[in-house]
Structures are given as structure tokens and as C-alpha cells.
Enzyme design. Structure first.
Site, PDB file in Angstrom:
ATOM      1  N   CYS A  55     -26.577 -11.874 -20.485  1.00  0.00           N
ATOM      2  CA  CYS A  55     -26.205 -13.177 -19.924  1.00  0.00           C
ATOM      3  C   CYS A  55     -26.927 -13.476 -18.616  1.00  0.00           C
ATOM      4  O   CYS A  55     -26.670 -14.497 -17.993  1.00  0.00           O
ATOM      5  CB  CYS A  55     -24.690 -13.273 -19.737  1.00  0.00           C
ATOM      6  SG  CYS A  55     -24.082 -12.394 -18.276  1.00  0.00           S
TER       7      CYS A  55
ATOM      8  N   CYS B  77     -19.206 -11.934 -19.592  1.00  0.00           N
ATOM      9  CA  CYS B  77     -20.529 -11.973 -20.216  1.00  0.00           C
ATOM     10  C   CYS B  77     -20.545 -12.978 -21.367  1.00  0.00           C
ATOM     11  O   CYS B  77     -21.458 -13.799 -21.481  1.00  0.00           O
ATOM     12  CB  CYS B  77     -20.882 -10.578 -20.736  1.00  0.00           C
ATOM     13  SG  CYS B  77     -22.598 -10.371 -21.197  1.00  0.00           S
TER      14      CYS B  77
ATOM     15  N   GLY C 154       0.786  -1.226   0.000  1.00  0.00           N
ATOM     16  CA  GLY C 154       0.000   0.000   0.000  1.00  0.00           C
ATOM     17  C   GLY C 154       0.821   1.281   0.000  1.00  0.00           C
ATOM     18  O   GLY C 154       0.279   2.357  -0.206  1.00  0.00           O
TER      19      GLY C 154
ATOM     20  N   CYS D  30     -27.950  -8.770 -15.976  1.00  0.00           N
ATOM     21  CA  CYS D  30     -27.418  -8.421 -17.291  1.00  0.00           C
ATOM     22  C   CYS D  30     -28.420  -8.822 -18.367  1.00  0.00           C
ATOM     23  O   CYS D  30     -28.944  -9.941 -18.353  1.00  0.00           O
ATOM     24  CB  CYS D  30     -26.084  -9.136 -17.516  1.00  0.00           C
ATOM     25  SG  CYS D  30     -25.495  -9.040 -19.221  1.00  0.00           S
TER      26      CYS D  30
ATOM     27  N   CYS E 280     -23.276  -6.547 -18.739  1.00  0.00           N
ATOM     28  CA  CYS E 280     -22.022  -6.719 -18.002  1.00  0.00           C
ATOM     29  C   CYS E 280     -20.964  -5.750 -18.526  1.00  0.00           C
ATOM     30  O   CYS E 280     -20.769  -5.637 -19.734  1.00  0.00           O
ATOM     31  CB  CYS E 280     -21.456  -8.120 -18.199  1.00  0.00           C
ATOM     32  SG  CYS E 280     -22.355  -9.412 -17.360  1.00  0.00           S
TER      33      CYS E 280
END
Lengths: 351, 361, 195
Positions: free
Chosen positions: A251, A279, A39, A248, A273
């Protein structure tokens, strides 16, 4: 480096993955320190790349430094493999490193991304490289590097909490929807790059190695695999991600990040998506959303993005215009054959 | 396996083909040669070399042509090439006192050793469009009277002999920090500051320098001297044990002479602001000198507060390749984040409406 | 006396040694295979040589422990192939070569970084003979749950040294343990206890 002569000027050739070895070593050393201090933003001497600053030069340099001849590279922008910048970066590495590329998340060993984490869970042999515009999470609270560096050194993150709490006081909830700050391994507050906060939970305990490159700002940082990544929040206002009311349209996936695609000027829209590979894999496995094309249309590419956004408006583009009419191919195929079920009251496909 | 990228790839290919076509323009016209650019647009080439940090007239001319005359794009091309070049070492400091001078002016003295030399300048031209340039008039053939080559000591050295100006910082012989090879951290030292300004955007430095004249960190500047000419670049080769000449480069140097009230330790004396750029670019060298001087407020015990004095602000934003990249990246797709904001705005509007309703009831 | 050869393919050999080191630090205590292609002068081991050749250059001063410094060929080999300066002052080094780990110098001798720049710290390349899966228990970033790890030889107070190194986080040194065709990492972020 320089070989043949062309018209009086020497032809120019480049090293594997473009960068010279000395530059790669410098970046590699920065990556090792970034991993050792999760980080923390390691300053590095970012080079000018043959693409503009702000367009992924940091990610490209990190990718170029880690990439080997056996790697399989995937590049996404907004979750999609076919957005123009993803195409350009993938092409850059095909040309300069000759590595294999893929659009399948599962096949990739290195994935360079802008603004998304793939929906398919990552594995412990994968590296996710983020393109980062502004690596400093405190930058919009304090523009001075000299100040923010001190804050990180002293672990003085009160300002960030004040900002988030002011949001709550004003709006009733935290109004940060992307680039939502996280705390890594209990120490450094980090900018996850402008991914939607929907993706933040995927960073926590992720089996893959996550590397972040900011070229213009000359910083590299990292999250080792299986590291605690906590989105900042408050006891009375816990962190929560965006939720989509509908699945979606192509899909039928739920619990994934969706893009809103505007279909017409009468309020017609569909949600699909953002992760195109996810997808398409689901559709190939037989999942059907309410605006999905019929089976016969598969494995026709179902890709509602990219082409339209990149259409050029001149004679040279004539071979393209036929395939890009400004309407999502998927939506048209679905609705046009009557397979659509009047999703969401849209009238998609009725040109 | 389906490869999603086709549409984007083809669009990019087509866009590039179109760019090549536009670049060439009307094919009935002859193509520009690099020599023509280098000879007839030499100040554009100079700017590209200066801000591209690479002294190569031919490559700079090529980049101007490739960039269709967009100089920041040309600078970008040169930078991206430069960054791949191996670095062999640091040259000896160039000696501008030994410059083969093409132009030299001082605003502080009417006459001085070596004299003033106007040279090729726009100064004192009437800015009237010259229609005689529409055709190819050819160069003036008459002899142009030139000055005899003379010894030209730097004005600041003349002032220095009297102790009236702070002495030039001594060269400690150490290799200077290289901003292209190591990340800059603040506060910076003088070599870092000067390097950053030398490759900084001309327009940006011009505006900041201008602001110091209008009272934002006023430093009462005088042009001690501007000189343009060729200097020799020498490299000390350790293996050989002596210096070798690498050739000459054209540079513009500006030494700004500024007021200083003195302090407990230092008697009143003039101070320096320094500008040095590749090629002939007096505007850039002067602006750089003004900004350099403004950035020295701390060591000279001056009051801070003006934009041009803010080291982190000035140096972090003066690179036009970085700036143009980040500004222009806004045209990349951002729809994922926009979707997140869209969702939030809709939610907040719904909450707002509900509140209004509640209040009305 | 001839100089031992460097990488046969500097571009790809460097890349693969780096990747091994990268995964080693990213997954503390997990062994990463490291191709052994070099034949450096003893006591420098092929694995340690590969890491140093991959990561060092004129920007990274290197410090050699007494047993490595006693053999001038080691310094000559590293200088020739990397261009790195060999320094006598341990605190000035960015990379440290430990060929005699049982007698390794205290971590405090080496650069720890600063609160503003914890990355300006030393990386220790420690040559070991054997790895095992016990002796130490590791926890922290890069470790799912806990991981058993061991390497020999190491000083008797190694755990105490690693605990002290962790206590100074984000300052500290990072260790790459190299030997037997593998490299393992112990970054400063790792928590080590006996087990």
C-alpha cells in the site's frame, strides 16, 4: 445455567460473554480502580478461561467485563485480524456474547490486541484492550513480586534506569525494542505489553481508553484517555522508534510498522504493513505499493499472513491447501502478472 | 466489506476436525466409555479432580477422554468449567479422623490403634509387566479378606496427647481465603499455602519435595500417617440453623512428622507438614507435606535458602494450567517483536563491522 | 411493605451502568448518560441505585451516610439486591453512599488504600441534583487540556477536599457523582481548582 440433559449428563450453557455476573463485577471494580490510578497494576482474581493462560486470558476477561450488546468488537494479533489466535478470540465472543465483530478499526468500539496498536488513530469513544503476558516492568530486573511492589510504592525506579543505561554503555544505545517501559501520568512505570517501541508514542495523549489485562499474573491496569505517557529515556539518549527504509510493498504507506515476509530461500523478502486493516483500507483507496496486485485483483483479500502459519498437514485440510501454498497471495499476484517492479531485487512469484 | 479471517478460520476448523478424528482413533474399535475410564483409569481421574479442584468423577472422566489422555489438558478442561460454577459457601472442615478408611499406613509405629491397612497399593508389587492384563482376565473372584472396620485415631493425635508434636493450628471458624476468588498476595497464610499446593502440579511438587530430602531444606521427615478413604462433606446452612451432609469424597491425607530443635519458648518437639488431596494420590500428598513443611521455615526459625523454602517461587509456579499456557504460548506468532529484534541485531552488526573497519584502518 | 424491584435485566443493565461509571472516571467531569430504570426507596436516587447494584456484592462492604441510614428500606433494598454488607465503620467500606452531599463526611474517614495497594480504597457514590460546566476547573489524566465542571449541592470546602485528596496520590478516594440521568467521575488523579 444448566438446561437440558444430554446422554445422562446435563448440557452446559454459559452467561453472556462467558463470565458469571459476580466475576464481571469483580473485574469491573478492578477496572475502575485501574483508571483512577493510571499505570498502577490492580490485583484481580483472574479466572480460568476456556483458553490457555498466556493466550490472552487477561484481555479476554477485560473485554468480557466491558462488552455490551451494542458493541462492535475487533480482535488483532500482531496487527492482523486473520492470525489464528485473533480468529479464535473473535469467534469466542461471537459465540458467547453474540456481538457484532469487524476488522475495520474505525468501526470498532472495543479492540482487543496482542502486540500492536492500530495505525489508524483511535477515537475518544473506543476502548483498546491489551493482552499482557508479564505486567510488571521491573520483573526482569527483580523477579520477586514483594520487592517490585515496594519499588512502585516508593517510586523507586532507579534500577530500571540503570538497566537502560547499561545498554547504552554496552551497545551505544538502548537495546530494548519491544515492551519498552513507559511512565504514566508522571508516577507509575508501566509495561506497555510487548508492543514494538514503535507504538509507544501512540499511547501518549491517546483519545481512547486503554485497558490492560494479565490473566495468569492476575493484574489489570489502565491509561485513561489524554494521559501523558512517556517512554523512559535519557537527555543524551532520547527515546526513538524504529524506522523502516522502504514503504509498504502493498500500500506504499510510510511511517508505519512493517513485517518482513520472506519470499524464497534466495534472500527475497518484502516489507508489508503489520496492520492488515490499515493496509487493505489504503489499497481500497487506490494506494499501490511496488508489489501490490493490479486493480483488477481488488477487492481480492491481500493478506500475506495467517493461512500459511495455520495450515494443517493432513487429509482434513485438503480444501485449504489449494489456497495456501506458503507464498503471500499479494506478492504472487503482483509479481506473477509482471506488475512488480523488481522490488528490492527480489524475485517474488517465480516459483 | 472484505473479512480477512477466512484462511485462519478454516485452518482452525480443519485442525479441530482432525483432532476429533485422532481422538477417536480406529473406528473399528469400540469407543471408550466414561465408566471404563472412571473404573479402570481411576488414578488418572483422581489426579484430574485433585489438580482441577473439582470433585466430579464423571466430568473428570469426560475430560480425560476429551484430552486424549493428556492429564494437564484434562485438568485445564475441568478448571475452565469449574470457574463458571456459582459458589454457595464454605463447608465445615472435613474430619479425617472419622474417615471411612480404605488404606492406612504409618512409618513411625509398628502397630497402632486401628492397625495398619495396606489396601489397594502398588507398594510391594513387583514391577514386572503383567501380560495377563493384555486380555480381559476379569477381576479376581476369590473373596478378598478385609479388615474389620475399626476406630482409627490419627497418629498425630496420639503424639499430640503426649505433647510431643506441635498442636494442629486451631480452626478460628472464619471462612478461609479462596485462591480461586481473590488474588493471592505474598506472604500468604496457611489456608492459602495449602490450597495452592493442593491444586499444584504433582510432578513439580514431587521434585521439590525430593529436593528437601537431598539436603535442600532438610527436615528429617517421617510419614506419621497416610490414610486414604471417604470423608463426609457438611455444610452449615444458616437459614436452617444446622449442618447438612453434601455427600462423601475420597481423599488422601499425609501427616509428615518432622524434627524441630525447639526454641527459647518452645520445648523440643516434632513439627508437622501436611498434605491433603482429592482421590488416591499418595505421591502428591507426601510431596505436598514435605513442601508445606519446608515453607514453614520462618515460623520455626530455620535457615532459609533452599528452593523449596522460597514461598513466592514455589507457590507462583506450581499451577500446571498456568505453566503450560505460558510455556506453550511461545508458539503463538511473535513476528512483530521478532521484527523489532531483527532490526536491532542488523543494526548492531553493521555498527560492529564499521568499528572493526575503523580499527583496521 | 414491598421491596422495590432491582434491575429488569441484571446482565445488560449492570453492564450499561458500569460502562457509564467507567467512562465517567476515565473522562473526569464529563457527563455520561445513565439510564434511569429503578425506583428505589428515598432518599436513594435511581442513578445512585443503578451504580451500586451494578458494582456491589458480598465482597464489597457499603457504608451509608446518616440520611440514607435513617431509612431502613434503603439498607434493605441494597442488601437484597446486591448481597453487600452494610457497615457502620466508614473506613471498612469499599463503597460509600452519600445522599446528603452538602454534609458529606471528610474523605479521610474512608479507606484510602495503602502504598502497596492503593486500589484498596473507597469509591464514593455521591448523589447530586444538578450538573453544570463551571465552578471547578479540572486537569489531569482523562482531561484534554482543562475542563469546566460543576455539581450542586456540594460542601463549601469541596475544592480544598479534592486538593487534599490529590495530594495523597496514589492514595485517596474516587468519586462518582450521580444525578439527573447522568454520572460524572472525579477520580483521585484529577486536579481541581476554582474557576
Amino acid at each position: 445455567m444448566t438446561t437440558a440433559t444430554l446422554g445422562g449428563m446435563p448440557a452446559i450453557t454459559y452467561n453472556f460473554a462467558y463470565l458469571d455476573e459476580q466475576t464481571k463485577r469483580m473485574i469491573r471494580r478492578a477496572i475502575l480502580k485501574a483508571i483512577a490510578v493510571p499505570g498502577y497494576q490492580v490485583p484481580f482474581a483472574a479466572r480460568e478461561m476456556p483458553m490457555p493462560y498466556g493466550w490472552g486470558t487477561g484481555g479476554v476477561q477485560v473485554t468480557a467485563a466491558v462488552l455490551g450488546p451494542d458493541d462492535v468488537l475487533k480482535v488483532i494479533d500482531q496487527g492482523a485480524d486473520d492470525t489464528t489466535n485473533a480468529v479464535a478470540i473473535r469467534g469466542f465472543f461471537e459465540k458467547t456474547a453474540g456481538v457484532a465483530t469487524t476488522t475495520a478499526t474505525t468501526e470498532a468500539t472495543v479492540i482487543q490486541t496482542r502486540h500492536r496498536i492500530p495505525e489508524t488513530p483511535l477515537r475518544d469513544d473506543q476502548i483498546l484492550v491489551y493482552q499482557v503476558p508479564i505486567p510488571e516492568p521491573l520483573r526482569f530486573l527483580e523477579p520477586r513480586e514483594t520487592e517490585t511492589r515496594q519499588m512502585h510504592a516508593l517510586e523507586e525506579y532507579g534500577l530500571m534506569h540503570v538497566k537502560l543505561y547499561e545498554d547504552i554503555a554496552r551497545h551505544g544505545h538502548i537495546a530494548t525494542t519491544y515492551a519498552y517501559p513507559v511512565e504514566v501520568a508522571g508516577r507509575y512505570v508501566m509495561d506497555p505489553s510487548p508492543i514494538p517501541k514503535f507504538d509507544n508514542p501512540k499511547m501518549d495523549d491517546c483519545p481512547a481508553l486503554q485497558l490492560f489485562g494479565a490473566g495468569r499474573e492476575k493484574r489489570i491496569y489502565a491509561i485513561p484517555p489524554h494521559t501523558r505517557v512517556r517512554s523512559l529515556d535519557f537527555e543524551d539518549h532520547p527515546f526513538e522508534v524504529q524506522r523502516f527504509a522502504q514503504p509498504c510493498a502493498l500500500c506504499a504507506a510510510r511511517g508505519v510498522y512493517l513485517d518482513e515476509v520472506i519470499l524464497d530461500d534466495r534472500g527475497g523478502r518484502m516489507f508489508v504493513c503489520s496492520d492488515t486493516d490499515y493496509c487493505e483500507s489504503r489499497q481500497a483507496a487506490g494506494h499501490r505499493g511496488e508489489m501490490a496486485p493490479p486493480d483488477a485483483a481488488l477487492p481480492q483479500p491481500v493478506s500475506p499472513r495467517g493461512e500459511d502459519a495455520t495450515r494443517v498437514s493432513d487429509d482434513a485440510s485438503s480444501d485449504l491447501s489449494a489456497s495456501a501454498r506458503g507464498r503471500p497471495a499479494g506478492a504472487g499476484a503482483g509479481a506473477g502478472t509482471g506488475a512488480g517492479t523488481g522490488a528490492g531485487g527480489t524475485e517474488a512469484g517465480h516459483d | 466489506m472484505y473479512v480477512a479471517a477466512k484462511g485462519g478460520e478454516r485452518a482452525i476448523r480443519n485442525a479441530h476436525a482432525l483432532l476429533a478424528k485422532r481422538r477417536r482413533g480406529n473406528r473399528a474399535l469400540p469407543a471408550l466409555t466414561l465408566d471404563q475410564i472412571a473404573q479402570q483409569l481411576s488414578l488418572a481421574v483422581d489426579r484430574v479432580m485433585a489438580e482441577g479442584s473439582l470433585y466430579d468423577v464423571e466430568l473428570a472422566s469426560l475430560s480425560v477422554k476429551q484430552a486424549r489422555g493428556d492429564l494437564i489438558e484434562a485438568i485445564f478442561l475441568i478448571r475452565a468449567f469449574r470457574t463458571t460454577l456459582p459458589r454457595f459457601g464454605a463447608s465445615q472442615p472435613v474430619d479425617t479422623a472419622a474417615m471411612l478408611v480404605r488404606r492406612r499406613v504409618s512409618a513411625t509405629y509398628k502397630d497402632l490403634p486401628g492397625g495398619q491397612l495396606l489396601g489397594p497399593t502398588f507398594d510391594y508389587t513387583h514391577r514386572l509387566l503383567d501380560t495377563s492384563l493384555v486380555g480381559d482376565i476379569g477381576a479376581p473372584t476369590a473373596e478378598i479378606g478385609g479388615a474389620e472396620p475399626a476406630d482409627m485415631p490419627r497418629v498425630t493425635d496420639l503424639l499430640g496427647e503426649e505433647g510431643l508434636i506441635e498442636s494442629a493450628p486451631a480452626d478460628d471458624g472464619a471462612e478461609p481465603f479462596d485462591i480461586t476468588r481473590a488474588p493471592v498476595t505474598f506472604p500468604v497464610d496457611r489456608p492459602t499455602r495449602l490450597q495452592t499446593l493442593a491444586r499444584g502440579d504433582e510432578g513439580y511438587l514431587l521434585a521439590l519435595g525430593y529436593s528437601t530430602q537431598r539436603g535442600y531444606a532438610r527436615s528429617h521427615p517421617f510419614v506419621g500417617e497416610i490414610r486414604v478413604g471417604d470423608v463426609e462433606v457438611k455444610l452449615f446452612v444458616e437459614e436452617l440453623g444446622f449442618e447438612v451432609s453434601l455427600g462423601t469424597v475420597q481423599v488422601t491425607e499425609c501427616q509428615m512428622v518432622n524434627q524441630f530443635k525447639g526454641s527459647a519458648e518452645v520445648p523440643p518437639q516434632f513439627t508437622r507438614g501436611y498434605g491433603l488431596v482429592f482421590g488416591q494420590s499418595e505421591r502428591k500428598a507426601m510431596a505436598m507435606a514435605l513442601v508445606e513443611r519446608a515453607l514453614r521455615w520462618k515460623e520455626l526459625g530455620e535457615e532459609p535458602g533452599a528452593p523449596a523454602q522460597d514461598e513466592e517461587f514455589v507457590l507462583s509456579h506450581c499451577d500446571n494450567v498456568q505453566a503450560t499456557g505460558f510455556v506453550e504460548h511461545l508458539k503463538l506468532p511473535h513476528y512483530v517483536d521478532f521484527q523489532a529484534e531483527l532490526d536491532l541485531v542488523r543494526r548492531m552488526r553493521a555498527e560492529h563491522e564499521a568499528e572493526l573497519k575503523e580499527a583496521a584502518e | 411493605m414491598g421491596l422495590a424491584l432491582g434491575f429488569a435485566d441484571p446482565v445488560f443493565d449492570s453492564q450499561s451502568a458500569f460502562r457509564a461509571a467507567m467512562w465517567a472516571l476515565a473522562r473526569p467531569g464529563r457527563l455520561e448518560p445513565l439510564a434511569v430504570t429503578l425506583d428505589p426507596p428515598a432518599p436513594l436516587s435511581p442513578e445512585a441505585a443503578a451504580l451500586l447494584l451494578a458494582l456491589c456484592d458480598f465482597e464489597t462492604p457499603v457504608w451509608l451516610d446518616a440520611s440514607a441510614a435513617a431509612v431502613p428500606e434503603v439498607a434493605r433494598f441494597l442488601r437484597f439486591h446486591t448481597g453487600a454488607r452494610i457497615v457502620a465503620e466508614p473506613g471498612a467500606a469499599r463503597f460509600v453512599l452519600i445522599t446528603d452531599p452538602a454534609r458529606m463526611a471528610d474523605f479521610a474517614e474512608f479507606a484510602q488504600g495503602t502504598p502497596d495497594y492503593p486500589d484498596i480504597s473507597a469509591t464514593l457514590v455521591v448523589q447530586v441534583e444538578r450538573f453544570s460546566a463551571s465552578g471547578l476547573v479540572l486537569e489531569g489524566p482523562g482531561v484534554p487540556g482543562v475542563r469546566g465542571f460543576g455539581a450542586q449541592p456540594l460542601p463549601a470546602d469541596f475544592i480544598a477536599r479534592m486538593v487534599a485528596n490529590r495530594a495523597g496520590f496514589p492514595l485517596g478516594v474516587d468519586l462518582l457523582l450521580a444525578g439527573a440521568g447522568h454520572v460524572a467521575g472525579l477520580p483521585r488523579s484529577v486536579m481541581v481548582r476554582e474557576g
